[in-house]
Motif scaffolding. Structure first.
Motif, short mmCIF file in Angstrom:
data_model
loop_
_atom_site.label_atom_id
_atom_site.label_comp_id
_atom_site.label_asym_id
_atom_site.label_seq_id
_atom_site.Cartn_x
_atom_site.Cartn_y
_atom_site.Cartn_z
N LEU A 263 3.60 -32.97 -34.64
CA LEU A 263 2.41 -33.33 -33.88
C LEU A 263 1.19 -32.75 -34.59
N SER A 264 0.12 -33.51 -34.59
CA SER A 264 -1.12 -33.06 -35.22
C SER A 264 -2.27 -33.27 -34.23
N CYS A 265 -3.19 -32.33 -34.23
CA CYS A 265 -4.35 -32.41 -33.35
C CYS A 265 -5.59 -32.04 -34.14
N ALA A 266 -6.50 -32.97 -34.28
CA ALA A 266 -7.73 -32.74 -35.01
C ALA A 266 -8.88 -32.50 -34.04
N ALA A 267 -9.53 -31.36 -34.19
CA ALA A 267 -10.69 -31.02 -33.37
C ALA A 267 -11.96 -31.39 -34.13
N SER A 268 -12.95 -31.85 -33.42
CA SER A 268 -14.18 -32.32 -34.05
C SER A 268 -15.05 -31.19 -34.57
N GLU A 269 -14.75 -29.96 -34.15
CA GLU A 269 -15.51 -28.82 -34.63
C GLU A 269 -14.67 -27.55 -34.45
N TYR A 270 -15.25 -26.45 -34.90
CA TYR A 270 -14.56 -25.17 -34.80
C TYR A 270 -14.22 -24.84 -33.35
N THR A 271 -13.03 -24.27 -33.16
CA THR A 271 -12.65 -23.77 -31.85
C THR A 271 -12.05 -22.38 -31.99
N TYR A 272 -12.17 -21.59 -30.97
CA TYR A 272 -11.66 -20.21 -30.97
C TYR A 272 -10.14 -20.18 -31.05
N CYS A 273 -9.49 -21.08 -30.34
CA CYS A 273 -8.05 -21.20 -30.41
C CYS A 273 -7.66 -22.64 -30.12
N MET A 274 -6.49 -23.00 -30.54
CA MET A 274 -5.94 -24.32 -30.26
C MET A 274 -4.48 -24.15 -29.86
N GLY A 275 -3.96 -25.09 -29.14
CA GLY A 275 -2.58 -24.97 -28.73
C GLY A 275 -2.00 -26.27 -28.25
N TRP A 276 -0.72 -26.21 -28.02
CA TRP A 276 0.01 -27.35 -27.48
C TRP A 276 0.66 -26.93 -26.16
N SER B 61 11.35 -20.73 -25.05
CA SER B 61 12.22 -21.90 -25.16
C SER B 61 12.11 -22.60 -26.51
N VAL B 62 11.04 -22.32 -27.28
CA VAL B 62 10.87 -23.02 -28.56
C VAL B 62 10.89 -22.09 -29.76
N LYS B 63 10.98 -20.79 -29.52
CA LYS B 63 10.98 -19.84 -30.62
C LYS B 63 12.13 -20.14 -31.59
N GLY B 64 11.80 -20.09 -32.87
CA GLY B 64 12.79 -20.37 -33.89
C GLY B 64 12.97 -21.84 -34.20
N ARG B 65 12.40 -22.71 -33.36
CA ARG B 65 12.53 -24.15 -33.58
C ARG B 65 11.19 -24.81 -33.85
N PHE B 66 10.14 -24.33 -33.22
CA PHE B 66 8.81 -24.91 -33.38
C PHE B 66 7.94 -23.96 -34.20
N THR B 67 7.03 -24.54 -34.97
CA THR B 67 6.08 -23.76 -35.75
C THR B 67 4.70 -24.37 -35.59
N ILE B 68 3.72 -23.53 -35.23
CA ILE B 68 2.35 -23.99 -35.14
C ILE B 68 1.58 -23.47 -36.35
N SER B 69 0.75 -24.31 -36.91
CA SER B 69 -0.07 -23.91 -38.05
C SER B 69 -1.43 -24.58 -37.91
N ARG B 70 -2.33 -24.17 -38.79
CA ARG B 70 -3.69 -24.67 -38.70
C ARG B 70 -4.21 -25.01 -40.09
N SER B 71 -4.93 -26.08 -40.18
CA SER B 71 -5.60 -26.41 -41.43
C SER B 71 -7.04 -26.77 -41.12
N ARG B 72 -7.89 -26.58 -42.10
CA ARG B 72 -9.30 -26.85 -41.85
C ARG B 72 -9.94 -27.41 -43.10
N ASP B 73 -10.60 -28.54 -42.97
CA ASP B 73 -11.41 -29.03 -44.06
C ASP B 73 -12.86 -28.75 -43.70
N ASN B 74 -13.78 -29.38 -44.32
CA ASN B 74 -15.18 -29.06 -44.11
C ASN B 74 -15.66 -29.39 -42.70
N VAL B 75 -14.98 -30.29 -42.05
CA VAL B 75 -15.47 -30.74 -40.75
C VAL B 75 -14.50 -30.45 -39.63
N LYS B 76 -13.24 -30.79 -39.86
CA LYS B 76 -12.30 -30.75 -38.76
C LYS B 76 -11.42 -29.51 -38.80
#
Length: 123
Positions: free
Chosen positions: A20-33, A60-75
């Motif tokens: 799953l991918s979620c693109a935010a239109s600007e900087y946010t303090y935190c993101m999550g699912w 319930s998801v530890k060891g199976r799910f991984t959250i990560s973050r990427s950032r380009d100039n805008v998103k």
């Protein structure tokens, strides 16, 4: 107003993987699912803090799910890699984000929400 655009999701068999991918239109303090199955309350799955890269996972998801973050100039994009999927992972998955600091540990603390993407795991 932060806009969140989700992608990914779908249907796979148990043991499979989805991303799953979620693109935010600007900087946010935190993101999550978060996810919500029919007849159940919305629950936090995983969150990531932008500055510290601190991460939280539901037991319930530890060891199976991984959250990560990427950032380009805008998103600012949060990615949830889901492996070893189980039928009980079936739910609508929502991306959420928060600004202004504080805790990101509950759905009530989040400021912005995506429309959701359906994940269906068959046995």
């Amino acid at each position: 107003q932060v806009q969140l655009v989700e992608s990914g999701g779908g249907s796979v068999q148990a043991g499979g993987s989805l991303r799953l991918s979620c693109a935010a239109s600007e900087y946010t303090y935190c993101m999550g699912w978060f996810r919500q199955a029919p007849g159940q309350e919305r629950e936090r799955v995983a969150t990531i803090y932008t500055n510290t890269e601190g991460k939280f996972y539901a037991d319930s998801v530890k060891g199976r799910f991984t959250i990560s973050r990427s950032r380009d100039n805008v998103k600012n994009t949060a990615i949830l890699q889901m492996n070893s999927l189980k039928p009980e992972d079936t739910a609508m998955y929502y991306c959420a984000a928060k600004n202004g600091g504080g805790s990101c540990d509950s759905s009530g603390s989040m400021d912005y929400w995506g429309k959701g993407t359906l994940v269906t795991i068959s046995s």
